[in-house]
Design an enzyme around this catalytic site. Sequence first.
Site, PDB file in Angstrom:
ATOM      1  N   LYS A 111      56.010  19.964  19.823  1.00 31.06           N
ATOM      2  CA  LYS A 111      56.306  18.562  20.153  1.00 31.06           C
ATOM      3  C   LYS A 111      56.300  17.673  18.914  1.00 31.06           C
ATOM      4  CE  LYS A 111      55.050  18.680  24.988  1.00 31.06           C
ATOM      5  NZ  LYS A 111      54.092  18.390  26.029  1.00 31.06           N
ATOM      6  N   LYS A 194      62.682  27.795  26.959  1.00 26.81           N
ATOM      7  CA  LYS A 194      62.234  27.578  28.338  1.00 26.81           C
ATOM      8  C   LYS A 194      62.850  26.320  28.930  1.00 26.81           C
ATOM      9  CE  LYS A 194      58.155  24.924  27.735  1.00 26.81           C
ATOM     10  NZ  LYS A 194      56.913  24.536  27.455  1.00 26.81           N
ATOM     11  N   LYS A 197      61.347  19.629  30.750  1.00 27.80           N
ATOM     12  CA  LYS A 197      61.647  18.267  31.209  1.00 27.80           C
ATOM     13  C   LYS A 197      62.396  17.479  30.150  1.00 27.80           C
ATOM     14  CE  LYS A 197      57.528  17.811  34.105  1.00 27.80           C
ATOM     15  NZ  LYS A 197      56.140  17.880  33.651  1.00 27.80           N
TER      16      LYS A 197
HETATM   17  P1  TYM Z   1      53.622  20.331  32.387  1.00 32.40           P
HETATM   18  O1  TYM Z   1      53.584  18.980  33.036  1.00 32.40           O
HETATM   19  O2  TYM Z   1      54.477  20.511  31.204  1.00 32.40           O
HETATM   20  O3  TYM Z   1      54.051  21.430  33.437  1.00 32.40           O
HETATM   21  C1  TYM Z   1      53.451  21.546  34.728  1.00 32.40           C
HETATM   22  C2  TYM Z   1      53.360  23.010  35.111  1.00 32.40           C
HETATM   23  O4  TYM Z   1      54.660  23.603  35.108  1.00 32.40           O
HETATM   24  C3  TYM Z   1      54.642  24.795  34.312  1.00 32.40           C
HETATM   25  N1  TYM Z   1      55.955  24.945  33.656  1.00 32.40           N
HETATM   26  C4  TYM Z   1      56.700  26.060  33.725  1.00 32.40           C
HETATM   27  N2  TYM Z   1      56.514  27.234  34.353  1.00 32.40           N
HETATM   28  C5  TYM Z   1      57.502  28.169  34.245  1.00 32.40           C
HETATM   29  N3  TYM Z   1      58.641  27.965  33.544  1.00 32.40           N
HETATM   30  C6  TYM Z   1      58.870  26.804  32.884  1.00 32.40           C
HETATM   31  N4  TYM Z   1      60.010  26.623  32.212  1.00 32.40           N
HETATM   32  C7  TYM Z   1      57.881  25.780  32.961  1.00 32.40           C
HETATM   33  N5  TYM Z   1      57.777  24.528  32.443  1.00 32.40           N
HETATM   34  C8  TYM Z   1      56.599  24.038  32.883  1.00 32.40           C
HETATM   35  C9  TYM Z   1      53.540  24.574  33.292  1.00 32.40           C
HETATM   36  O5  TYM Z   1      53.068  25.797  32.786  1.00 32.40           O
HETATM   37  C10 TYM Z   1      52.524  23.815  34.111  1.00 32.40           C
HETATM   38  O6  TYM Z   1      51.696  24.719  34.819  1.00 32.40           O
HETATM   39  N6  TYM Z   1      49.361  20.402  29.772  1.00 32.40           N
HETATM   40  C11 TYM Z   1      49.921  20.549  31.108  1.00 32.40           C
HETATM   41  C12 TYM Z   1      49.366  19.586  32.120  1.00 32.40           C
HETATM   42  C13 TYM Z   1      47.899  19.601  32.292  1.00 32.40           C
HETATM   43  C14 TYM Z   1      47.122  20.621  32.942  1.00 32.40           C
HETATM   44  C15 TYM Z   1      45.784  20.152  32.915  1.00 32.40           C
HETATM   45  C16 TYM Z   1      47.452  21.848  33.508  1.00 32.40           C
HETATM   46  C17 TYM Z   1      47.032  18.635  31.901  1.00 32.40           C
HETATM   47  N7  TYM Z   1      45.756  18.941  32.281  1.00 32.40           N
HETATM   48  C18 TYM Z   1      44.742  20.920  33.457  1.00 32.40           C
HETATM   49  C19 TYM Z   1      46.415  22.610  34.064  1.00 32.40           C
HETATM   50  C20 TYM Z   1      45.084  22.136  34.034  1.00 32.40           C
HETATM   51  C21 TYM Z   1      51.423  20.293  31.018  1.00 32.40           C
HETATM   52  O7  TYM Z   1      51.897  19.587  30.158  1.00 32.40           O
HETATM   53  O8  TYM Z   1      52.143  20.796  32.062  1.00 32.40           O
END
Ligand code: TYM
Length: 326
Positions: A111, A194, A197
């Site tokens: 990022k 991947k 968003k």
């Molecule tokens: P975030 O908001 O980017 O994504 C949310 C969830 O979606 C999954 N994900 C994917 N899985 C498969 N293929 C993809 N292309 C893909 N893109 C996203 C992510 O693995 C995630 O599970 N840091 C985290 C948010 C967070 C969090 C937490 C997660 C903050 N605190 C505590 C678990 C526990 C994030 O940015 O996810």
Amino acid sequence: MARVFSGIQPSGDLHLGNLLGANLNWVKMQHEHDSIYCVVDLHALTLLKDPEALRASTIQLAQLLIAIGLDPEQCILFVQSQVPQHPQLAWLMECTVSYGELSRMTAFKDKSNRDGTKFVSAGLFTYPALQAADILLYDTDLVPVGDDQRQHVEITRDIAERYNSRYGDTFVVPQHVIPEAGARVMDLQHPERKMSKSEEGAGTVNVLDDLKAIEKKFKRAVTDSESEVRFDIEAKPGVSNLLSILAGATGGDPATLADQYEQYGPLKADTAAAVIALLEPIQQRYKELAADPAETERLLRLGADKAEAIAEGVLARAKQNIGLLS
Ligand code: TYM
């Protein structure tokens, strides 16, 4: 009963990767475990956001999660900034993780190096400390996430173990739960990266995309110049991605599904149909929920109260053990 916690950022549109990698597992796990899910708006602040857009995405994401099947009677669903213990514990986490460990996080490197990122906030760097706080505040056993969050759950475990060894038994050490199919959904146009968003366009399938547009996106998905349908992520990333999506959407196994296809066309058509069948009812439920944002806000407030009741006790334990006055 195991305690489950996971979170998702309200930035950009919810896409198929989120759904298959994490959210469908959340829905399933809410019936099996004591589950807590969070819209992590504080994490979204690490990249510059328009305030009104952030507020709107926070409500919209909560509505989408309910539309997917999260039931506020079965799980706790809340917004991170409404539970003040998250940033409070995050400071204790920041003092337990090292600069070197944070520097090794691939999400930070990606990022902060992204084209056009002129301002790299300190929050982007310390992000995993806040994520560790999110997870550890609830005595979490299981963290359902996609493959890209593996490293963040790993560092959370390291922080928990270090805290426990320095200050005595304080935190439960959590484990990630990663689905067999769909843990890493790739961009349909660039199957080597991947689905995310931040990448809008033909390679990303959003949960609220027009259904006809979804069909087109799958039709145009990049494959390769061979014609054999085989699950081989290295050699055939595009085809393997389609098989993973089909498997994730239907509950099958990508390698087994490959045997049912001889050509790419039918694989693309069936994958599109499976995704549409998954998304159509979600879109309908979402429309109903979107008509009443005040009700969503009420549900989130109730969720925050329930979450805070748990977080309060764990934060008090962490403060006591580290030597802060109560
Ligand atoms: P975030 O908001 O980017 O994504 C949310 C969830 O979606 C999954 N994900 C994917 N899985 C498969 N293929 C993809 N292309 C893909 N893109 C996203 C992510 O693995 C995630 O599970 N840091 C985290 C948010 C967070 C969090 C937490 C997660 C903050 N605190 C505590 C678990 C526990 C994030 O940015 O996810």
